[in-house]
Design an enzyme around this catalytic site. Structure first.
Site, mmCIF file in Angstrom:
data_model
loop_
_atom_site.group_PDB
_atom_site.id
_atom_site.type_symbol
_atom_site.label_atom_id
_atom_site.label_comp_id
_atom_site.label_asym_id
_atom_site.label_seq_id
_atom_site.Cartn_x
_atom_site.Cartn_y
_atom_site.Cartn_z
ATOM 1 N N CYS A 141 0.841 -1.198 0.000
ATOM 2 C CA CYS A 141 0.000 0.000 0.000
ATOM 3 C C CYS A 141 0.873 1.242 0.000
ATOM 4 O O CYS A 141 1.773 1.375 0.838
ATOM 5 C CB CYS A 141 -0.896 -0.008 1.233
ATOM 6 N N CYS A 363 -5.643 11.209 -14.094
ATOM 7 C CA CYS A 363 -5.432 12.326 -13.187
ATOM 8 C C CYS A 363 -4.010 12.319 -12.648
ATOM 9 O O CYS A 363 -3.604 13.239 -11.959
ATOM 10 C CB CYS A 363 -6.477 12.381 -12.088
HETATM 11 N N1 SAH Z 1 -6.714 1.172 6.248
HETATM 12 C C1 SAH Z 1 -7.902 0.488 5.963
HETATM 13 C C2 SAH Z 1 -8.803 1.161 4.921
HETATM 14 C C3 SAH Z 1 -8.148 1.812 3.735
HETATM 15 S S1 SAH Z 1 -7.372 0.767 2.553
HETATM 16 C C4 SAH Z 1 -7.599 -0.927 5.539
HETATM 17 O O1 SAH Z 1 -6.426 -1.247 5.363
HETATM 18 O O2 SAH Z 1 -8.533 -1.722 5.432
HETATM 19 C C5 SAH Z 1 -8.719 0.164 1.539
HETATM 20 C C6 SAH Z 1 -8.360 -1.169 0.862
HETATM 21 O O3 SAH Z 1 -7.406 -0.971 -0.209
HETATM 22 C C7 SAH Z 1 -7.715 -2.158 1.817
HETATM 23 O O4 SAH Z 1 -8.268 -3.453 1.658
HETATM 24 C C8 SAH Z 1 -6.270 -2.136 1.370
HETATM 25 O O5 SAH Z 1 -5.610 -3.303 1.774
HETATM 26 C C9 SAH Z 1 -6.415 -1.981 -0.117
HETATM 27 N N2 SAH Z 1 -5.178 -1.549 -0.823
HETATM 28 C C10 SAH Z 1 -4.225 -0.729 -0.378
HETATM 29 N N3 SAH Z 1 -3.255 -0.562 -1.325
HETATM 30 C C11 SAH Z 1 -3.638 -1.292 -2.389
HETATM 31 C C12 SAH Z 1 -3.069 -1.513 -3.683
HETATM 32 N N4 SAH Z 1 -1.939 -0.936 -4.048
HETATM 33 N N5 SAH Z 1 -3.750 -2.326 -4.524
HETATM 34 C C13 SAH Z 1 -4.932 -2.885 -4.157
HETATM 35 N N6 SAH Z 1 -5.520 -2.709 -2.973
HETATM 36 C C14 SAH Z 1 -4.873 -1.921 -2.085
HETATM 37 FE FE1 SF4 Z 2 -2.429 -0.679 5.547
HETATM 38 FE FE2 SF4 Z 2 -2.709 1.176 3.651
HETATM 39 FE FE3 SF4 Z 2 -4.868 0.430 5.118
HETATM 40 FE FE4 SF4 Z 2 -2.847 1.902 6.205
HETATM 41 S S1 SF4 Z 2 -4.235 2.524 4.553
HETATM 42 S S2 SF4 Z 2 -3.825 0.084 7.096
HETATM 43 S S3 SF4 Z 2 -1.034 1.060 5.163
HETATM 44 S S4 SF4 Z 2 -3.710 -0.859 3.659
#
Ligand code: SAH
Ligand code: SF4
Length: 392
Positions: A141, A363
């Site tokens: 992420c 974007c």
């Molecule tokens: N922090 C919270 C909510 C925000 S992230 C959480 O982790 O659940 C929302 C979703 O996007 C989460 O399931 C996260 O794991 C996913 N996510 C984050 N980065 C990603 C990426 N590069 N590709 C696909 N999903 C991703």
């Molecule tokens: Fe993990 Fe990204 Fe969700 Fe933060 S926003 S908890 S780093 S997936």
């Protein structure tokens, strides 16, 4: 993708006010704030708060002037002490497929992106952020590579919904025609590390005399902050989404480092105890598809075993790559094989190429100081779109 256009509009900058924004106060706090400010005597506070509530949350007013049943004198006091201003809309994008995105600035350096995705849930879902940045470091992420800037306030979370409603022209009672029917906390940040503000915002957004989005149509996604799960359920009655992404601790420790603190078995126990789960109120499990990392048929079977006995939905999210990441997205055939195992076990597990991806990519042409944050928010919201797909 056919027929997608980008309509980029820069709106003139509004000036966010330093005065407390009444839109972030629950009914009880609104009444208390009016008394504390000396605007209203204590015995009239509840009645006045209810009156203001309808103007703010049902009609969507952005100033006190339009409150026709409030005396001029009181309006002046309110004006001097409080604000109803919206955040600055730095950028707004609309695609022909109906996806809308706003980059909002609450203060210098405090920017988040909010995305409206049509045809998700009953009518359309809004993906909101709860923090600027994130303290957790999930390795796939991009937000995880950035330090937390700060928690958003309840007012700033509610403001994301207000901006969407302004843009969709959806104040008053849209009834069956409403386009914004669902809210997903799947933007930037970990909502359970900002539970007070998230819970207040949900109280406000779900209020039947205001924005009136039912708690069953509000989903909070968490990476698994186990000690806060029960509090989330009890305080918000929101639907739960869990970012699982792995079926064993060794791998999840790496992908979602919070797992070292709260391992999978503890997480599963907390999910089983989540208030109100049933077949009608299932937990959504998000599973990002990472090539050669977590995408084997054996892992799909392990996932099915892990979820036994939990009313669950599974969302397979194609990984959205970002510059510098070590991961790639699983091949489509691999994702389909993975989904087939889930389907055989009775899970619908939709996979889809996130709609609006073209505009999300387009974007990337926008340039500003906060480009990195925005790029990250884009990836998050593209995931959220996929994840939100089977919410009802
Ligand atoms: N922090 C919270 C909510 C925000 S992230 C959480 O982790 O659940 C929302 C979703 O996007 C989460 O399931 C996260 O794991 C996913 N996510 C984050 N980065 C990603 C990426 N590069 N590709 C696909 N999903 C991703
Ligand atoms: Fe993990 Fe990204 Fe969700 Fe933060 S926003 S908890 S780093 S997936």
């Amino acid at each position: 993708m056919p027929g997608v256009t980008l309509d980029l509009v820069r709106k003139p900058a509004a000036r966010p006010s330093d005065q407390p924004n009444l839109a972030g106060l629950t009914r009880a706090r609104l009444a208390a704030a009016l008394v504390e400010a000396g605007a209203v005597p204590a015995d009239k506070a509840k009645m006045r708060a209810n009156q203001l509530w309808r103007w703010i949350h049902h009609r969507g007013l952005t100033d006190f002037e339009g409150m026709s049943d409030v005396s001029k004198e009181l309006r002046t006091v309110l004006q001097d002490r409080f604000s109803l201003a919206r955040p600055e809309i730095v950028e707004r994008q609309v695609s022909r497929d109906g996806t809308r995105k706003w980059l909002l600035r609450f203060a210098p350096g405090i920017e988040v992106e909010t995305v409206y995705i049509p045809d998700v849930g009953r009518a359309g879902a809004l993906c909101v952020s709860s923090q600027v940045g994130c303290t957790l470091n999930c390795t796939f992420c991009h937000t995880g590579t950035q330090a937390l800037v700060r928690n958003l306030s309840a007012a700033e979370i509610v403001a994301q919904v207000q901006v969407a409603k302004d843009d969709l022209e959806e104040w008053g009672f849209p009834g069956e025609d409403r386009r914004l029917s669902n809210i997903v906390f799947m933007g930037m940040g970990e909502p359970l590390y900002n539970l007070d503000a998230v819970a207040d915002a949900i109280d406000i957004i779900s209020d039947g005399e205001g924005i009136s989005i039912s708690r069953r149509r509000i989903t909070v996604s968490t990476s698994g902050v186990v000690p806060e799960l029960t509090a989330l359920g009890e305080r918000t009655q929101a639907m739960l989404a869990i970012s699982l992404h792995a079926t064993n601790d060794t791998l999840r420790d790496e992908l979602v480092p919070l797992n070292r603190k709260y391992p999978i078995n503890e997480l599963m126990d907390a999910i089983r105890a989540y208030p109100g789960i049933s077949n009608a109120r299932r937990v959504t499990f998000e599973y990002v598809m990472l090539k050669g990392v977590n995408d084997s048929p054996a892992e799909a079977k392990a996932l099915v075993n892990l979820l036994k006995g939990i009313p669950a939905k599974i969302n397979l999210i194609p990984f959205n790559p970002w510059p510098g990441t070590a991961y790639t997205c699983s091949d489509w055939a691999t994702i389909e094989r993975f989904a087939a195992v889930l389907n055989r076990a009775g899970y619908a597990s939709p996979i889809r190429n996130p709609r609006g991806r073209d505009i999300l990519a387009a974007c990337g042409q926008l340039k500003s100081e906060s480009e990195k944050l925005r790029a990250s928010a884009r990836r998050q919201t593209a995931s959220a779109e996929a994840a939100a797909e089977n919410l009802s």
